[in-house]
Enzyme design. Structure first.
Site, PDB file in Angstrom:
ATOM      1  N   GLY A  37       0.793  -1.224   0.000  1.00 11.34           N
ATOM      2  CA  GLY A  37       0.000   0.000   0.000  1.00 11.34           C
ATOM      3  C   GLY A  37       0.822   1.269   0.000  1.00 11.34           C
ATOM      4  N   TYR A 187      16.768   1.770  21.132  1.00  9.12           N
ATOM      5  CA  TYR A 187      17.791   1.946  20.098  1.00  9.12           C
ATOM      6  C   TYR A 187      17.396   2.969  19.028  1.00  9.12           C
ATOM      7  CZ  TYR A 187      15.706  -0.863  16.277  1.00  9.12           C
ATOM      8  OH  TYR A 187      14.928  -1.325  15.252  1.00  9.12           O
ATOM      9  N   ALA A 319      14.518  -6.467  10.938  1.00  7.56           N
ATOM     10  CA  ALA A 319      14.357  -6.758   9.511  1.00  7.56           C
ATOM     11  C   ALA A 319      14.875  -8.144   9.154  1.00  7.56           C
ATOM     12  CB  ALA A 319      15.099  -5.698   8.704  1.00  7.56           C
ATOM     13  N   HIS A 440      45.538  -9.711  10.102  1.00  7.25           N
ATOM     14  CA  HIS A 440      46.018  -8.612  10.951  1.00  7.25           C
ATOM     15  C   HIS A 440      46.298  -7.394  10.081  1.00  7.25           C
ATOM     16  CE1 HIS A 440      48.058  -6.581  14.190  1.00  7.25           C
ATOM     17  NE2 HIS A 440      49.063  -6.322  13.374  1.00  7.25           N
TER      18      HIS A 440
HETATM   19  P1  FAD Z   1       7.501  -3.598   7.481  1.00 13.17           P
HETATM   20  O1  FAD Z   1       8.874  -3.306   7.079  1.00 13.17           O
HETATM   21  O2  FAD Z   1       6.843  -2.676   8.448  1.00 13.17           O
HETATM   22  O3  FAD Z   1       6.661  -3.658   6.144  1.00 13.17           O
HETATM   23  C1  FAD Z   1       5.278  -3.813   6.149  1.00 13.17           C
HETATM   24  C2  FAD Z   1       4.748  -3.271   4.839  1.00 13.17           C
HETATM   25  O4  FAD Z   1       3.408  -3.704   4.686  1.00 13.17           O
HETATM   26  C3  FAD Z   1       4.711  -1.748   4.749  1.00 13.17           C
HETATM   27  O5  FAD Z   1       5.377  -1.339   3.589  1.00 13.17           O
HETATM   28  C4  FAD Z   1       3.226  -1.400   4.692  1.00 13.17           C
HETATM   29  O6  FAD Z   1       2.970  -0.299   3.851  1.00 13.17           O
HETATM   30  C5  FAD Z   1       2.658  -2.680   4.089  1.00 13.17           C
HETATM   31  N1  FAD Z   1       1.268  -2.942   4.440  1.00 13.17           N
HETATM   32  C6  FAD Z   1       0.770  -3.140   5.689  1.00 13.17           C
HETATM   33  N2  FAD Z   1      -0.530  -3.430   5.627  1.00 13.17           N
HETATM   34  C7  FAD Z   1      -0.862  -3.443   4.318  1.00 13.17           C
HETATM   35  C8  FAD Z   1      -2.070  -3.654   3.622  1.00 13.17           C
HETATM   36  N3  FAD Z   1      -3.185  -3.959   4.256  1.00 13.17           N
HETATM   37  N4  FAD Z   1      -2.044  -3.571   2.275  1.00 13.17           N
HETATM   38  C9  FAD Z   1      -0.904  -3.267   1.616  1.00 13.17           C
HETATM   39  N5  FAD Z   1       0.261  -3.038   2.229  1.00 13.17           N
HETATM   40  C10 FAD Z   1       0.283  -3.134   3.561  1.00 13.17           C
HETATM   41  N6  FAD Z   1      15.598  -3.373  11.991  1.00 13.17           N
HETATM   42  C11 FAD Z   1      16.809  -3.925  11.822  1.00 13.17           C
HETATM   43  O7  FAD Z   1      16.921  -5.147  11.692  1.00 13.17           O
HETATM   44  N7  FAD Z   1      17.951  -3.153  11.783  1.00 13.17           N
HETATM   45  C12 FAD Z   1      17.890  -1.810  11.917  1.00 13.17           C
HETATM   46  O8  FAD Z   1      18.929  -1.148  11.878  1.00 13.17           O
HETATM   47  C13 FAD Z   1      16.630  -1.209  12.083  1.00 13.17           C
HETATM   48  N8  FAD Z   1      16.532   0.125  12.191  1.00 13.17           N
HETATM   49  C14 FAD Z   1      15.299   0.692  12.296  1.00 13.17           C
HETATM   50  C15 FAD Z   1      15.219   2.067  12.381  1.00 13.17           C
HETATM   51  C16 FAD Z   1      13.990   2.686  12.482  1.00 13.17           C
HETATM   52  C17 FAD Z   1      13.927   4.189  12.559  1.00 13.17           C
HETATM   53  C18 FAD Z   1      12.808   1.893  12.488  1.00 13.17           C
HETATM   54  C19 FAD Z   1      11.457   2.542  12.579  1.00 13.17           C
HETATM   55  C20 FAD Z   1      12.868   0.521  12.402  1.00 13.17           C
HETATM   56  C21 FAD Z   1      14.120  -0.095  12.309  1.00 13.17           C
HETATM   57  N9  FAD Z   1      14.250  -1.478  12.238  1.00 13.17           N
HETATM   58  C22 FAD Z   1      15.481  -2.039  12.109  1.00 13.17           C
HETATM   59  C23 FAD Z   1      13.071  -2.375  12.326  1.00 13.17           C
HETATM   60  C24 FAD Z   1      12.674  -2.860  10.928  1.00 13.17           C
HETATM   61  O9  FAD Z   1      12.393  -1.748  10.125  1.00 13.17           O
HETATM   62  C25 FAD Z   1      11.478  -3.779  11.019  1.00 13.17           C
HETATM   63  O10 FAD Z   1      11.752  -4.825  11.927  1.00 13.17           O
HETATM   64  C26 FAD Z   1      11.167  -4.390   9.669  1.00 13.17           C
HETATM   65  O11 FAD Z   1      10.907  -3.389   8.719  1.00 13.17           O
HETATM   66  C27 FAD Z   1       9.954  -5.324   9.767  1.00 13.17           C
HETATM   67  O12 FAD Z   1       9.697  -5.862   8.513  1.00 13.17           O
HETATM   68  P2  FAD Z   1       8.242  -6.350   8.108  1.00 13.17           P
HETATM   69  O13 FAD Z   1       8.380  -6.881   6.720  1.00 13.17           O
HETATM   70  O14 FAD Z   1       7.690  -7.209   9.153  1.00 13.17           O
HETATM   71  O15 FAD Z   1       7.324  -5.046   8.091  1.00 13.17           O
END
Ligand code: FAD
Length: 461
Positions: A37, A187, A319, A440
């Site tokens: 989305g 963090y 992630a 090293h």
């Molecule tokens: P998301 O990345 O949240 O993706 C979900 C996607 O689903 C989104 O694009 C959303 O638009 C889409 N979506 C949701 N519902 C719908 C729907 N009904 N229809 C269509 N699309 C939909 N993690 C790390 O491992 N290392 C890091 O350094 C790190 N730094 C971070 C820094 C910040 C500032 C933040 C906020 C997070 C950070 N994270 C980090 C956490 C990481 O971003 C998340 O753990 C990761 O993105 C989760 O992945 P996901 O695929 O579960 O969900």
């Protein structure tokens, strides 16, 4: 226009969980549709991991130049201080995000995944309607992978808007806040707070518990605390944000008094919550595990052939965990025998200095630890990283000497995460690490030396 698509796999959410699951499904020859989305890449790529690390990098470069202009270092001087063009920094960060976002699109295309842009909403467990710019698309799928991710937690008395921002807005500010108050010393708050301090903001951190980075032990966190102190970042522990005032943030301090901390921006980073609303979850009959969707070790939900991964299903909300689950689920759907059963999931704080933690913590029963200080590493000293109080700590089983955990803190230490995790996941003992020749001078030598410490005969400390 109203279109109906029938497919083998529907993935909802194009973050690191969903897009990796979809690519792997495509590679395995499964007919796959991905619905996103917002933008491909999700929180991680668009407003999380990648943009934050880009801003952190730019901030470090800037502060190093400011430092050099103030006082020559390494025999280098600058005749005038550097100037920050925050719009330029944000544009550079955006160029990296855009490049990766395009790359994800290309990878999905190569894997023959059909991407549908629009918000998906389930009417039942296997039927999803997506409002696209061309009309409604109805997708009926044999398997559904839910990867909707998470959203920032809001404080009811400090709603987002105006000067109150989440991490997403903090990554694209038009102007450098002269005064930034960060609420929450996890963090995300500390990574961004430190970056803004390096860019020149006057930063104050407000934390309701008695320590920063409450998930990590005191020894690991101490070098970060010292950095904050040395660089004038004010820290209010046991302090509670009360609400926005005209000139800043009202805070109740640990002695019960109330102050208003002046702020041009108030960055709220008090955690993230799984995105369980707005996409028809109520029509899918999914069991919950607290606020998360409940899954088993195959990432299967309580509804047959509905799978869930990533931030939606629990901690750690990272992630690489989301991606690993995505791969596992794709392979299970393709008929392979897989489980999501990692020995250890690494966690990294890209603070100053950086912190890495993988596996079992020091002090666990039947373990022994070996600690090697960064100040004794030639490579760390040659990168000016020796004096930050950094160290590598290996936690091994007292009897077998198998490595169960590694924690480390120090500049550039995040790059050792792969070595630590590989050793733990492959069941290495400290003796195995002892016998591997490390180049090293590299930071990897510290892992070997900390392992030698467990055996009682480190060479350089
Ligand atoms: P998301 O990345 O949240 O993706 C979900 C996607 O689903 C989104 O694009 C959303 O638009 C889409 N979506 C949701 N519902 C719908 C729907 N009904 N229809 C269509 N699309 C939909 N993690 C790390 O491992 N290392 C890091 O350094 C790190 N730094 C971070 C820094 C910040 C500032 C933040 C906020 C997070 C950070 N994270 C980090 C956490 C990481 O971003 C998340 O753990 C990761 O993105 C989760 O992945 P996901 O695929 O579960 O969900």
């Amino acid at each position: 226009m109203s279109e109906v698509i029938k497919t083998k796999v529907l993935v909802v959410g194009g973050g690191p969980g969903g897009y990796v699951a979809a690519i792997r499904c495509g590679q395995l020859g499964l007919d796959t549709v991905l619905v996103e989305g917002d933008q491909l890449g999700g929180t991680c790529l668009i407003r999380g991991c990648i943009p934050s690390k880009a801003m952190i990098h730019a901030a470090s470069e800037f502060s190093s130049m400011v430092e050099t202009a103030r006082k020559p270092q390494f025999g280098i001087s600058l005749t005038s201080p550097p100037e920050l063009d925050l719009a330029g920094t944000v544009a550079w960060k955006d160029s990296i995000v855009n490049r990766l976002n395009t790359g994800v699109g290309a990878l999905l295309k190569r894997a023959k995944v059909k991407v549908i842009e629009g918000w998906g909403r389930f009417s039942d467990a296997k039927t999803c309607q997506v409002e696209t710019s061309d009309g409604t698309v109805t997708i009926q799928s044999e398997h559904v992978i839910l990867a909707t991710g998470s959203a920032p937690v809001e404080l009811p008395f400090l709603p987002m808007g105006g000067k109150v921002i989440s991490s997403a807005e903090a990554l694209s500010l038009a102007e450098l806040p002269r005064k930034l108050v960060v609420v929450g010393a996890g963090y995300i708050g500390l990574e961004l707070g430190i970056a803004y301090a390096k860019l020149g903001s006057d930063v104050t951190v407000v934390e309701s518990t008695d320590r920063i980075l409450p998930l990590y032990d005191k020894q690991l966190v101490e070098p970060v605390r010292q950095w904050l102190e040395k660089h004038g970042v004010k820290l209010h522990l046991n302090a509670c944000a009360k609400g926005e005032r005209d000139d800043g943030l009202a805070v109740e301090l640990d002695d019960g008094s109330e102050v208003v901390l002046p702020a041009d921006n108030i960055l709220v980073t008090v955690g993230r919550k799984p995105l369980t609303e707005g996409w028809g979850m109520e029509n899918m009959v999914l069991e919950m595990d607290g606020r998360f969707v409940k899954v088993d070790e195959q990432c299967a939900t309580s509804t047959k052939n509905v799978w869930a991964i990533g931030d939606l299903v629990g901690e750690p909300m990272l992630a690489h965990k989301a991606s690993a689950q995505g791969e596992v689920v794709a392979e299970i759907i393709a008929g392979k025998k897989r489980r999501f059963d990692p020995v250890a999931i690494p966690a990294v704080c890209f603070t100053e200095p950086e912190i890495v933690s993988v596996g079992v913590d020091a002090g666990a029963p039947n373990t022994t630890t070996g600690v090697f200080p960064m100040a004794a590493s030639g490579r760390a000293l040659s990168m000016n990283a020796g004096d930050s109080g950094g160290f590598v700590r290996v936690v091994a089983h007292s009897g077998t000497h198998r490595i169960l955990g590694v924690q480390a803190v120090g500049a550039h230490i995040s790059e050792l995460t792969a070595a630590f995790t590989t050793a733990i996941e492959m069941g290495a003992t400290v003796g195995d690490i002892e016998s591997i020749i490390q180049a090293h001078p590299t930071m990897g030598e510290m892992f070997q030396e900390a392992s030698l410490k467990v055996l009682g005969h480190a060479i350089h400390a």
